[in-house]
Design an enzyme around this catalytic site. Structure first.
Site, mmCIF file in Angstrom:
data_model
loop_
_atom_site.group_PDB
_atom_site.id
_atom_site.type_symbol
_atom_site.label_atom_id
_atom_site.label_comp_id
_atom_site.label_asym_id
_atom_site.label_seq_id
_atom_site.Cartn_x
_atom_site.Cartn_y
_atom_site.Cartn_z
ATOM 1 N N ASP A 289 17.738 30.554 21.014
ATOM 2 C CA ASP A 289 16.466 30.374 21.718
ATOM 3 C C ASP A 289 16.594 29.613 23.027
ATOM 4 O O ASP A 289 15.629 29.037 23.522
ATOM 5 C CB ASP A 289 15.458 29.658 20.809
ATOM 6 C CG ASP A 289 15.926 28.259 20.408
ATOM 7 O OD1 ASP A 289 17.129 27.968 20.591
ATOM 8 O OD2 ASP A 289 15.101 27.472 19.916
ATOM 9 N N GLU A 290 17.802 29.637 23.618
ATOM 10 C CA GLU A 290 18.026 28.817 24.804
ATOM 11 C C GLU A 290 19.095 29.444 25.687
ATOM 12 O O GLU A 290 20.085 29.979 25.191
ATOM 13 C CB GLU A 290 18.468 27.423 24.343
ATOM 14 C CG GLU A 290 18.723 26.425 25.427
ATOM 15 C CD GLU A 290 19.246 25.109 24.870
ATOM 16 O OE1 GLU A 290 19.566 24.231 25.684
ATOM 17 O OE2 GLU A 290 19.360 24.979 23.623
ATOM 18 N N ASP B 81 13.966 27.683 27.501
ATOM 19 C CA ASP B 81 13.990 27.120 26.155
ATOM 20 C C ASP B 81 12.708 27.524 25.423
ATOM 21 O O ASP B 81 11.610 27.147 25.821
ATOM 22 C CB ASP B 81 14.094 25.593 26.239
ATOM 23 C CG ASP B 81 14.470 24.948 24.909
ATOM 24 O OD1 ASP B 81 14.729 25.696 23.945
ATOM 25 O OD2 ASP B 81 14.496 23.712 24.842
ATOM 26 N N MET B 82 12.863 28.319 24.365
ATOM 27 C CA MET B 82 11.699 28.751 23.596
ATOM 28 C C MET B 82 11.051 27.553 22.904
ATOM 29 O O MET B 82 11.733 26.636 22.463
ATOM 30 C CB MET B 82 12.093 29.796 22.549
ATOM 31 C CG MET B 82 12.685 31.074 23.141
ATOM 32 S SD MET B 82 11.581 31.872 24.337
ATOM 33 C CE MET B 82 10.166 32.228 23.295
#
Length: 379
Positions: free
Chosen positions: A103-104, A9-10
Site C-alpha cells: 500500500d505504499e 501511502d494508502m
C-alpha cells in the site's frame, strides 16, 4: 536538475478495503488482524485509532481499548487484488516507481508537474476504488515520505527546499527515516527528543551513536537524501512466522509449525523461480526477546522437505529453557533458477543415482575391454 519525488501511502489500507467491500462498516471502528488472544493488529481504521488502537498492538489490548470495535481477519488475497489496481493507476503516470509495500510507493516524476500529478492520482484512485490516498511531494525520498504522513487521511503536502530544516525541527526524532523506537530511546536518554535537538549534534557525534548511519541522519535532517527511486528491489529473503496460541517448549509442536511454514516458503520460492542456500529459524521467548539461528547449505534448495529438514535440525540443536511465544522460518541467500546438484530429498533420487552408477559402470567396462583389445593386438 532538482528531482520531483512523490510518496503515495494508502490510508488505513486493510481496514479501508473492508469498509469498501462492506459499506455498512463505514464510519465504524474497524480493526483487522489476528483474532486469537495472541494476535496483533495489522491495520486500524481512523475511527478505531481515536481509541488509541494502532498497528502491531496486541489484539487483546485493542479489544480493551475499543470494546465496540469490529474485529476482522486479514484477507491478503483481497488486499493484493485491490493493490494491483492501484499500482496499475500509478504506472499510468510514470514507470519510475519503487513499491515499498502492498500500500505504499515512491514515484519519480522529475520533469513534470508533481502537484498536478499528485492531485490526479488521488482523484483517479478514489474514482476507481472509492479509497483515499495520502500523497507527499518533495525533492527527495525522506521528505516526500514525511509529507505524505503530514495530514492523513486523504492528505496532500509538499515540502520545498526553502522549508528545510525549519519545518522539521518540531518533529520527534522517531519521524526521521531509519530511527526506530530503540534508537529514539537512545537519543531520548541523552536529552535529544526532537529534530531541533538532533540538529545540535555533530556528524561525528551521530556516527559515534549510530555508526555509518549516523552520517546519513546528519544529512537527512538537513534535507540531503540522494537515494534514487529504485524500480527493482531484489528479494533478500522469504519467510513466515506466527505468534503461538500459547507459550511452549514442546519441540514437536514447534516442528508442526515449521512444516506448515516450509510448505508456504517453498511455494513462494517456486512461484518466483528462486532457490535458497540459507534457512533461518526465528523464535521469541515469553519475555519478548528475539533470537535467530541459521544453517547454510553447500547446494541451493527449494523443496518443502529440504527447508523443513534444515529448520527441524536447527530446532533440535536449540536448548529451549524458556517457553516460546513466536516461531518462524525464512530462507535467504536467494538465487534465480540454475543448474543444481541432486538432492537426497528430490523425488526419484534413488533411481537417478542408480542410473548414473550404471552408466559409469558400463562406460568403465567398455574402456577396459577396449584397452584390453589394444594390448592384445600389440602383443
Amino acid at each position: 536538475m532538482k528531482r520531483n519525488i512523490i510518496h503515495v501511502d494508502m490510508d488505513a489500507f486493510f481496514a479501508s478495503v473492508e469498509q469498501m467491500d462492506n459499506p455498512s462498516l463505514k464510519g465504524k471502528p474497524v480493526i483487522v488482524g489476528g483474532l486469537s488472544g495472541r494476535g496483533v493488529v495489522s491495520t486500524a481504521s481512523y475511527e478505531a485509532r481515536k481509541y488509541g488502537v494502532h498497528s502491531a498492538m496486541p489484539m487483546y489490548k485493542a479489544k480493551a481499548l475499543c470494546p465496540e470495535g469490529i474485529f476482522l481477519p486479514v484477507r491478503h488475497e483481497r488486499y493484493k487484488e485491490v493493490s494491483d489496481k492501484i499500482f496499475e493507476i500509478l504506472y499510468g503516470y510514470t514507470d519510475v516507481i519503487e513499491p515499498v509495500s502492498i500500500d505504499e510507493a515512491y514515484l519519480d516524476v522529475t520533469g513534470g508537474d508533481a502537484m498536478e500529478t499528485a492531485k490526479s492520482i488521488k482523484e483517479e484512485v478514489f474514482k476507481k476504488t472509492s479509497l483515499t490516498v495520502s500523497v507527499g511531494i518533495s525533492y527527495n525520498k525522506f521528505l516526500a515520505k514525511l509529507a505524505s504522513d503530514w495530514n492523513k487521511p486523504d492528505g496532500l503536502m509538499i515540502i520545498t527546499m526553502d522549508m528545510v530544516p525549519e519545518i522539521l525541527k518540531p518533529l520527534p526524532v522517531v519521524k526521521v527515516h531509519g530511527i526506530g523506537k530503540k534508537s529514539a530511546d537512545k537519543l531520548n536518554s541523552i536529552g535529544v527528543y526532537t529534530v531541533a535537538d538532533l540538529l545540535n549534534l555533530t556528524r561525528d557525534q551521530l556516527i559515534k551513536l549510530f555508526g555509518k548511519f549516523g552520517s546519513e541522519i546528519f544529512d537527512m535532517i538537513r534535507g540531503i537524501d540522494d537515494r534514487p527511486v529504485e524500480t527493482y528491489r531484489e528479494t533478500k529473503s522469504i519467510g513466515r512466522e506466527t505468534t503461538l496460541m500459547s507459550d511452549t517448549t514442546d519441540k514437536d509442536v514447534l516442528k508442526k509449525y515449521i512444516l506448515e511454514f516450509s510448505k508456504e516458503v517453498s511455494s513462494s520460492l517456486k512461484k518466483h523461480g528462486l532457490y535458497a542456500k540459507t534457512v533461518t529459524v526465528k523464535y521469541k521467548t515469553a519475555d519478548f526477546k528475539t533470537y535467530t539461528r541459521s544453517k547454510t547449505c553447500n547446494d541451493i534448495i527449494s523443496s518443502e522437505k529440504e527447508i523443513s529438514g534444515l529448520a527441524c535440525k536447527i530446532i533440535d540443536s536449540i536448548d529451549i529453557k524458556e517457553p516460546l511465544r513466536l516461531i518462524g522460518v525464512s530462507v535467504s541467500n536467494l538465487t534465480e533458477g540454475a543448474a543444481r546438484q541432486i538432492s537426497i530429498f528430490d523425488k526419484g533420487y534413488d533411481s537417478r543415482i542408480n542410473r548414473v552408477l550404471k552408466e559409469i559402470n558400463s562406460k568403465f567396462k567398455r574402456e577396459v575391454i577396449t584397452t584390453g583389445s589394444k594390448i592384445q593386438r600389440s602383443i
